[in-house]
Design an enzyme around this catalytic site. Sequence first.
Site, PDB file in Angstrom:
ATOM      1  N   SER A   1       2.906   5.279  23.116  1.00 45.14           N
ATOM      2  CA  SER A   1       4.165   4.785  22.746  1.00 45.14           C
ATOM      3  C   SER A   1       5.612   5.055  23.404  1.00 45.14           C
ATOM      4  O   SER A   1       6.651   4.524  22.862  1.00 45.14           O
ATOM      5  CB  SER A   1       4.517   5.233  21.065  1.00 45.14           C
TER       6      SER A   1
ATOM      7  N   SER B   1       5.352   2.286  20.165  1.00 42.72           N
ATOM      8  CA  SER B   1       6.148   2.141  19.099  1.00 42.72           C
ATOM      9  C   SER B   1       7.632   2.703  19.270  1.00 42.72           C
ATOM     10  O   SER B   1       8.572   2.027  18.684  1.00 42.72           O
ATOM     11  CB  SER B   1       5.685   2.862  18.004  1.00 42.72           C
TER      12      SER B   1
ATOM     13  N   LYS C   1      14.763   8.126  18.620  1.00 38.66           N
ATOM     14  CA  LYS C   1      13.974   7.087  17.841  1.00 38.66           C
ATOM     15  C   LYS C   1      14.096   7.744  16.265  1.00 38.66           C
ATOM     16  O   LYS C   1      14.224   8.780  16.019  1.00 38.66           O
ATOM     17  CB  LYS C   1      12.440   7.743  18.395  1.00 38.66           C
TER      18      LYS C   1
HETATM   19  N1  GLN Z   1       0.288   1.863  20.138  1.00 38.17           N
HETATM   20  C1  GLN Z   1      -0.415   3.019  19.832  1.00 38.17           C
HETATM   21  C2  GLN Z   1      -0.888   2.817  18.294  1.00 38.17           C
HETATM   22  O1  GLN Z   1      -0.544   1.836  17.796  1.00 38.17           O
HETATM   23  C3  GLN Z   1       0.305   4.302  20.145  1.00 38.17           C
HETATM   24  C4  GLN Z   1       1.333   4.627  18.903  1.00 38.17           C
HETATM   25  C5  GLN Z   1       1.701   5.815  19.436  1.00 38.17           C
HETATM   26  O2  GLN Z   1       1.776   6.354  20.280  1.00 38.17           O
HETATM   27  N2  GLN Z   1       2.715   6.267  18.403  1.00 38.17           N
HETATM   28  O3  GLN Z   1      -1.509   3.569  17.822  1.00 38.17           O
END
Ligand code: GLN
Length: 445
Positions: free
Chosen positions: A178, A154, A79
Amino acid sequence: MNITDLTAVSLAAAISSGEVTPTDVVTKCLGKIQGDRQLNNFITVCADQALKEAQAAEREIKNGKHTDKKLLGVPVAVKDNICVAGVQTTCASHLLYDYVPDSDAEVVARLKRAGAIIIGKTNMDEFAFGSANEYSAYGCVRNVRDNNRVAGGSSGGSANAVAAGETVLALGTDTGGSVRQPAAFCGVVGLKPTYGAISRQGVIGLCPSMEQVGMLSKTCDDALLLFSVASGQEMRALDGNVRGITIGIAKEFLQAEKSDGVAKVFNNAIEQLKALGVNVVEVSIPSFFAGLSAYHVLSSAEAVNAFKKVVEAHPTTALLGGEVKRRMLTGAVVTDGENYDKLYVKAAKVRTVITAEYLKALSGCDALLCPTTATVATPIGGITDPQQEHMCDSYLAPVSLAGLPAVSVPFGSEFGLPIGIQIIGKRNGEREILNIGKGLMNAVR
Ligand code: GLN
């Protein structure tokens, strides 16, 4: 044999025995990435470097020096918020478009020492805020199962790249879902380890009290292998035998919102586990529904701090996207004046309570089971209200507050799109939850 369909475990064995060469593997992956460019899974492809590393791996095999390298010649995508020395690391933000770190994140260094080949840096929501990969400065990731749908976020590029066979393994990060959520949307395995299990040194993080590096793979065995290398823990192989274990279902998991298809698949997973000899018991996590809000208050407040440094280094916020700005604003508001007690401290208290409730629920069983997300992957551009987007983390964020390990495994589908089941474990229970995941995945075959 289609190399890109192989698991990491079988690929590592085929490479080590000389049946397949690392150059073949890397060439196939690069070809796939090139052929699938519309999926937009990668921000940077490390083609030349990966081919060079493949040749070096081949030399090691010829010299017989490879036997203790668990991932020799196995491609791993990383990532784009995890540093790889000499490779642009953007966090999918215009702000960091020219940032090239000069050293590897600790987790990347560990993978390299085990012989892994870094194939490229994957697309993500800007600075890891988001659930659909629609907040990337490099454009949205398109789900390999249906190009008009999101891949989740993400870590959407990482999950989708594994699902598309562009890499065998991938690293993501998970603060509030994420890794697990895109894994569910793309039909792959996504592991968020116990908080603190893997070094975050060299990870451009936002939320130090929750964020974890996580693994994306096709199977639970592969997730275990990658976790073992990344964490430095020796792990016993999985057998998928779940007979006699006890799994808890919180009644709040049954009450929480979910699509008809997800509800059906979740029930089916429970029935399958019973058929495999699992005892299923009902438990309760009364504060479950407060988890998502507490997560947003705490993660936004932490992110403001993390961003202060980044923004100071680039004396402008003009290059930041809307969602990042929204989180920074939220973080500033919830810690300002009277709000500090009313919102921030309250959220911190909710976190303490939720953690205690998860631990209590887990004290009477080996793991908890729930859907990973309430729905299957949504259409690109289909969700315009950030509140609605955040909802898809309702089963995920509370687990992050509690710092527990959890894995999403693909199980069943709705409208031909994959559904994920989340298995939540005790601290350091990665092997246990992956073994349950393996048992569950075997049951569908
Ligand atoms: N979808 C979650 C957010 O928008 C999680 C983000 C993440 O785990 N980095 O905060």
